[in-house]
Design a protein around this motif. Sequence first.
Motif, PDB file in Angstrom:
ATOM      1  N   LEU A 113       0.832  -1.204   0.000  1.00 17.98           N
ATOM      2  CA  LEU A 113       0.000   0.000   0.000  1.00 17.98           C
ATOM      3  C   LEU A 113       0.871   1.260   0.000  1.00 17.98           C
ATOM      4  N   PHE A 114       1.904   1.255   0.810  1.00 20.82           N
ATOM      5  CA  PHE A 114       2.795   2.402   0.875  1.00 20.82           C
ATOM      6  C   PHE A 114       3.446   2.653  -0.492  1.00 20.82           C
ATOM      7  N   SER A 115       3.905   1.592  -1.130  1.00 19.94           N
ATOM      8  CA  SER A 115       4.510   1.718  -2.466  1.00 19.94           C
ATOM      9  C   SER A 115       3.508   2.271  -3.470  1.00 19.94           C
ATOM     10  N   ALA A 116       2.281   1.769  -3.404  1.00 22.55           N
ATOM     11  CA  ALA A 116       1.240   2.247  -4.316  1.00 22.55           C
ATOM     12  C   ALA A 116       0.966   3.727  -4.084  1.00 22.55           C
ATOM     13  N   MET A 117       0.931   4.138  -2.837  1.00 26.07           N
ATOM     14  CA  MET A 117       0.683   5.538  -2.518  1.00 26.07           C
ATOM     15  C   MET A 117       1.815   6.417  -3.055  1.00 26.07           C
ATOM     16  N   LEU A 118       3.054   5.933  -2.951  1.00 25.96           N
ATOM     17  CA  LEU A 118       4.182   6.694  -3.497  1.00 25.96           C
ATOM     18  C   LEU A 118       4.052   6.837  -5.014  1.00 25.96           C
ATOM     19  N   ARG A 119       3.660   5.755  -5.695  1.00 25.14           N
ATOM     20  CA  ARG A 119       3.496   5.807  -7.158  1.00 25.14           C
ATOM     21  C   ARG A 119       2.395   6.769  -7.562  1.00 25.14           C
ATOM     22  N   MET A 120       1.355   6.865  -6.744  1.00 23.35           N
ATOM     23  CA  MET A 120       0.234   7.750  -7.051  1.00 23.35           C
ATOM     24  C   MET A 120       0.512   9.192  -6.623  1.00 23.35           C
ATOM     25  N   SER A 121       1.668   9.409  -6.033  1.00 18.91           N
ATOM     26  CA  SER A 121       2.022  10.731  -5.498  1.00 18.91           C
ATOM     27  C   SER A 121       1.007  11.197  -4.462  1.00 18.91           C
ATOM     28  N   ALA A 122       0.519  10.237  -3.684  1.00 19.82           N
ATOM     29  CA  ALA A 122      -0.442  10.574  -2.633  1.00 19.82           C
ATOM     30  C   ALA A 122       0.256  11.398  -1.559  1.00 19.82           C
ATOM     31  N   GLU A 123      -0.521  12.208  -0.903  1.00 20.39           N
ATOM     32  CA  GLU A 123      -0.009  13.023   0.187  1.00 20.39           C
ATOM     33  C   GLU A 123       0.354  12.102   1.353  1.00 20.39           C
ATOM     34  N   LEU A 124       1.585  12.183   1.800  1.00 18.50           N
ATOM     35  CA  LEU A 124       2.043  11.379   2.930  1.00 18.50           C
ATOM     36  C   LEU A 124       2.469  12.323   4.048  1.00 18.50           C
ATOM     37  N   SER A 125       2.420  11.834   5.269  1.00 18.43           N
ATOM     38  CA  SER A 125       2.790  12.672   6.410  1.00 18.43           C
ATOM     39  C   SER A 125       3.654  11.865   7.368  1.00 18.43           C
ATOM     40  N   ALA A 126       4.094  12.520   8.409  1.00 19.67           N
ATOM     41  CA  ALA A 126       4.850  11.830   9.459  1.00 19.67           C
ATOM     42  C   ALA A 126       4.006  10.716  10.053  1.00 19.67           C
ATOM     43  N   ILE A 127       2.701  10.918  10.128  1.00 26.34           N
ATOM     44  CA  ILE A 127       1.808   9.882  10.666  1.00 26.34           C
ATOM     45  C   ILE A 127       1.842   8.649   9.770  1.00 26.34           C
ATOM     46  N   THR A 128       1.892   8.858   8.459  1.00 26.23           N
ATOM     47  CA  THR A 128       1.964   7.741   7.519  1.00 26.23           C
ATOM     48  C   THR A 128       3.248   6.960   7.735  1.00 26.23           C
ATOM     49  N   PHE A 129       4.360   7.672   7.836  1.00 33.91           N
ATOM     50  CA  PHE A 129       5.641   7.006   8.047  1.00 33.91           C
ATOM     51  C   PHE A 129       5.667   6.291   9.404  1.00 33.91           C
ATOM     52  N   ASN A 130       5.103   6.916  10.437  1.00 36.44           N
ATOM     53  CA  ASN A 130       5.031   6.269  11.748  1.00 36.44           C
ATOM     54  C   ASN A 130       4.221   4.987  11.695  1.00 36.44           C
ATOM     55  N   ALA A 131       3.121   5.013  10.960  1.00 35.01           N
ATOM     56  CA  ALA A 131       2.297   3.814  10.821  1.00 35.01           C
ATOM     57  C   ALA A 131       3.076   2.707  10.129  1.00 35.01           C
ATOM     58  N   MET A 132       3.831   3.074   9.102  1.00 35.06           N
ATOM     59  CA  MET A 132       4.649   2.091   8.385  1.00 35.06           C
ATOM     60  C   MET A 132       5.730   1.510   9.289  1.00 35.06           C
ATOM     61  N   ILE A 133       6.416   2.369   9.999  1.00 36.20           N
ATOM     62  CA  ILE A 133       7.487   1.911  10.891  1.00 36.20           C
ATOM     63  C   ILE A 133       6.920   1.020  11.988  1.00 36.20           C
ATOM     64  N   SER A 134       5.768   1.377  12.517  1.00 39.69           N
ATOM     65  CA  SER A 134       5.112   0.562  13.539  1.00 39.69           C
ATOM     66  C   SER A 134       4.751  -0.816  12.996  1.00 39.69           C
ATOM     67  N   ALA A 135       4.247  -0.848  11.767  1.00 39.42           N
ATOM     68  CA  ALA A 135       3.898  -2.138  11.146  1.00 39.42           C
ATOM     69  C   ALA A 135       5.133  -3.012  10.994  1.00 39.42           C
TER      70      ALA A 135
END
Length: 129
Positions: free
Chosen positions: A91-113
């Motif tokens: 999902l994170f990779s797909a969001m990057l490809r779509m140029s979706a807006e990401l935030s520190a919260i997104t990165f924190n969620a990824m790191i937590s996962a």
Amino acid sequence: TFNADISACGKEGEWQKASQLFSEMTADKVELDTISFNATISSFEKVGEWKRALQHVGVIATRQLEPNAITCSAAISACEKGGKWQKTLHLFSAMLRMSAELSAITFNAMISACEKCDKWEKALQLLSL
């Protein structure tokens, strides 16, 4: 409004009710926006309903709506809570490809996962982005 009601249901862990309200919006031909999707996805996130969260993320694109940081973070957190770290990476990779807006919260969620699944190497890779 529907969006406020969906959000309130999500905060109370009533994801079924939130999903029902979202369905009612669709049936009543109420215009769905990113906020409608985010509130519903967030309700799924609270209880780890990752499949439902990902289904709604998929529908966003078909509606020509833009996923934002809330969309991404809630869906990633739903996958994380469901123990699906591979899905979070996809999902994170797909969001990057779509140029979706990401935030520190997104990165924190990824790191937590990554951390919860003992994939610290992946977490380190994310920190280097």
